[in-house]
Design a protein around this motif. Structure first.
Motif, PDB file in Angstrom:
ATOM      1  N   LEU A 227       0.828  -1.202   0.000  1.00 58.31           N
ATOM      2  CA  LEU A 227       0.000   0.000   0.000  1.00 58.31           C
ATOM      3  C   LEU A 227       0.861   1.250   0.000  1.00 58.31           C
ATOM      4  CD1 LEU A 227      -2.583  -1.216   2.669  1.00 58.31           C
ATOM      5  CD2 LEU A 227      -2.756  -1.353   0.187  1.00 58.31           C
ATOM      6  N   CYS A 228       2.142   1.096  -0.269  1.00 58.94           N
ATOM      7  CA  CYS A 228       3.105   2.195  -0.225  1.00 58.94           C
ATOM      8  C   CYS A 228       3.154   2.900  -1.573  1.00 58.94           C
ATOM      9  CB  CYS A 228       4.482   1.641   0.140  1.00 58.94           C
ATOM     10  SG  CYS A 228       5.754   2.889   0.247  1.00 58.94           S
ATOM     11  N   ASP A 229       2.940   4.200  -1.557  1.00 63.13           N
ATOM     12  CA  ASP A 229       2.990   4.976  -2.799  1.00 63.13           C
ATOM     13  C   ASP A 229       4.343   5.625  -3.034  1.00 63.13           C
ATOM     14  OD1 ASP A 229       0.350   4.405  -3.400  1.00 63.13           O
ATOM     15  OD2 ASP A 229      -0.417   6.166  -2.352  1.00 63.13           O
ATOM     16  N   SER A 230       5.284   5.448  -2.124  1.00 63.20           N
ATOM     17  CA  SER A 230       6.588   6.086  -2.288  1.00 63.20           C
ATOM     18  C   SER A 230       7.450   5.261  -3.242  1.00 63.20           C
ATOM     19  CB  SER A 230       7.283   6.215  -0.941  1.00 63.20           C
ATOM     20  OG  SER A 230       7.772   4.957  -0.532  1.00 63.20           O
ATOM     21  N   GLU A 231       8.553   5.827  -3.624  1.00 61.50           N
ATOM     22  CA  GLU A 231       9.505   5.126  -4.484  1.00 61.50           C
ATOM     23  C   GLU A 231      10.406   4.177  -3.675  1.00 61.50           C
ATOM     24  OE1 GLU A 231       9.592   5.254  -7.844  1.00 61.50           O
ATOM     25  OE2 GLU A 231       7.783   6.453  -7.635  1.00 61.50           O
TER      26      GLU A 231
END
Length: 99
Positions: A88-92
């Protein structure tokens, strides 16, 4: 240590009336950082290295500090270890991909 205990209290952490000098509250702002509690996390998702099998690096005791006891942990992993955590992580950074 009792089940549910997290870790021992850190003697290096600032504790008023125990290890802070008198007047620590009134120090100039440029050195105030010396007397604050700094809490961070390691974010090391490779805690499986706990069981690295090194004979000259034994654990102090099963279940002490931030480790759970081996038997309940093994039972939990046997029951739920096959599940994949959704990303669920939207970071790079994508740290969850390596958990």
């Amino acid at each position: 240590m009792q089940p549910g205990d997290c870790a021992v209290e850190c003697p290096a952490c600032p504790h008023p009336e125990r290890n802070l000098p008198e007047g620590w509250e009134d120090v100039p702002e440029y050195i105030r950082w010396l007397y604050i509690l700094i809490i961070t996390i390691d974010a090391n998702f490779r805690l499986k290295l706990k069981e690295k099998g090194i004979l000259n690096d034994p654990a102090l005791r099963d279940g002490w500090a931030h480790w759970t006891r081996s038997q309940p942990y093994g039972a939990y992993i046997a029951k739920y270890g096959h599940q994949v955590e959704p990303n669920l992580c939207d970071s790079e950074l994508k740290a969850v991909n390596h958990s």
